[in-house]
Motif scaffolding. Sequence first.
Motif, PDB file in Angstrom:
ATOM      1  N   VAL A 171       0.931  -1.400  -0.107  1.00 39.19           N
ATOM      2  CA  VAL A 171       0.299  -0.146  -0.357  1.00 39.19           C
ATOM      3  C   VAL A 171       0.751   1.366  -0.222  1.00 39.19           C
ATOM      4  N   GLU A 172       0.095   2.023  -0.811  1.00 38.13           N
ATOM      5  CA  GLU A 172       1.102   3.536  -0.765  1.00 38.13           C
ATOM      6  C   GLU A 172       0.115   4.710   0.326  1.00 38.13           C
ATOM      7  N   CYS A 173       0.802   5.043   1.152  1.00 35.70           N
ATOM      8  CA  CYS A 173       0.916   6.398   1.853  1.00 35.70           C
ATOM      9  C   CYS A 173       1.235   7.224   2.508  1.00 35.70           C
ATOM     10  N   THR A 174       0.237   8.362   2.606  1.00 28.88           N
ATOM     11  CA  THR A 174       1.216   9.738   3.198  1.00 28.88           C
ATOM     12  C   THR A 174       2.045   9.156   4.122  1.00 28.88           C
ATOM     13  N   PHE A 175       2.479  10.069   4.698  1.00 26.72           N
ATOM     14  CA  PHE A 175       3.827   9.805   6.118  1.00 26.72           C
ATOM     15  C   PHE A 175       3.627  11.552   6.353  1.00 26.72           C
ATOM     16  N   GLU A 176       3.262  11.612   7.384  1.00 26.41           N
ATOM     17  CA  GLU A 176       2.711  12.678   8.384  1.00 26.41           C
ATOM     18  C   GLU A 176       3.657  13.166   9.594  1.00 26.41           C
ATOM     19  N   LYS A 177       5.278  13.909   9.312  1.00 27.37           N
ATOM     20  CA  LYS A 177       6.410  13.584  10.869  1.00 27.37           C
ATOM     21  C   LYS A 177       5.552  14.028  11.657  1.00 27.37           C
ATOM     22  N   VAL A 178       6.066  13.733  13.026  1.00 27.14           N
ATOM     23  CA  VAL A 178       5.799  14.277  14.069  1.00 27.14           C
ATOM     24  C   VAL A 178       6.421  14.595  14.971  1.00 27.14           C
ATOM     25  N   SER A 179       6.709  16.238  15.202  1.00 23.68           N
ATOM     26  CA  SER A 179       7.907  16.908  15.843  1.00 23.68           C
ATOM     27  C   SER A 179       8.077  16.825  17.741  1.00 23.68           C
ATOM     28  N   ASN A 180       9.035  16.939  17.888  1.00 25.46           N
ATOM     29  CA  ASN A 180       9.363  16.808  19.253  1.00 25.46           C
ATOM     30  C   ASN A 180       8.578  16.052  20.545  1.00 25.46           C
ATOM     31  N   SER A 181       7.827  15.092  19.824  1.00 25.29           N
ATOM     32  CA  SER A 181       7.845  13.723  20.338  1.00 25.29           C
ATOM     33  C   SER A 181       9.213  13.112  21.781  1.00 25.29           C
ATOM     34  N   PRO A 182       7.889  13.210  22.700  1.00 25.87           N
ATOM     35  CA  PRO A 182       8.897  12.750  24.211  1.00 25.87           C
ATOM     36  C   PRO A 182       9.488  11.503  23.918  1.00 25.87           C
ATOM     37  N   TRP A 183      10.323  10.960  24.468  1.00 25.46           N
ATOM     38  CA  TRP A 183      10.708   9.144  24.178  1.00 25.46           C
ATOM     39  C   TRP A 183       9.804   8.852  26.133  1.00 25.46           C
TER      40      TRP A 183
END
Length: 202
Positions: free
Chosen positions: A65-77
């Motif tokens: 499947v072809e997906c759209t990717f949305e980056k998540v910024s500043n996500s905590p550990w």
Amino acid sequence: MKPCTVIIQLLLLFSSTAKLTHAQTPYIDSMQAWRNNYVNTHELLKTPEERSLLRFYPLDAAYKVECTFEKVSNSPWLPMPTSGTVTKMARKYGVLSFRLHDTVMHLVVFQMQQLLAKEGTKDYLFVGFTDATSALDTYGAGRYIDCTTADIHGDRMTLDFNKAYNPYCAYTTGYNCPIPPRENDLPVAILAGEKNYGKKVH
């Protein structure tokens, strides 16, 4: 309907089917080669007898499947539970969105702190999921798909469920395998990739 018209329609149908089959063949062939390599080089299952107990769904191009990717910024550990006693630290790297079986779904892509700290694995990402086959035809704690940051092209990424595989914990005990979070529980049956191992875990 005239007989000649029926014959023409049948010929067109067979021609379309032949083209589709021919178009899919290179992909299926390449995936069969990938699967053969997965079996023959399995790091945990060493003997031919052990490897003969690996089970898979039939290869199906519909599960690429072809997906759209949305980056998540500043996500905590945050701690990610595992099958063992060791908790592993992970953070959200992005979210994949795609359509399968006429259903829009989402999967969170994680970055593992332990992998990021090593030169050889710093680009590795973790995609783990469960679905309607989990604990039935497939390993109950979920399956994994390998990917790296290089697989992401702008806001697009290809996800191939034919490459879904079991963690080591599906074969034996003593490993700390990350358990996919609830948000990566897909609401459909993913009839692709590796099934339950053919040998009971003791």
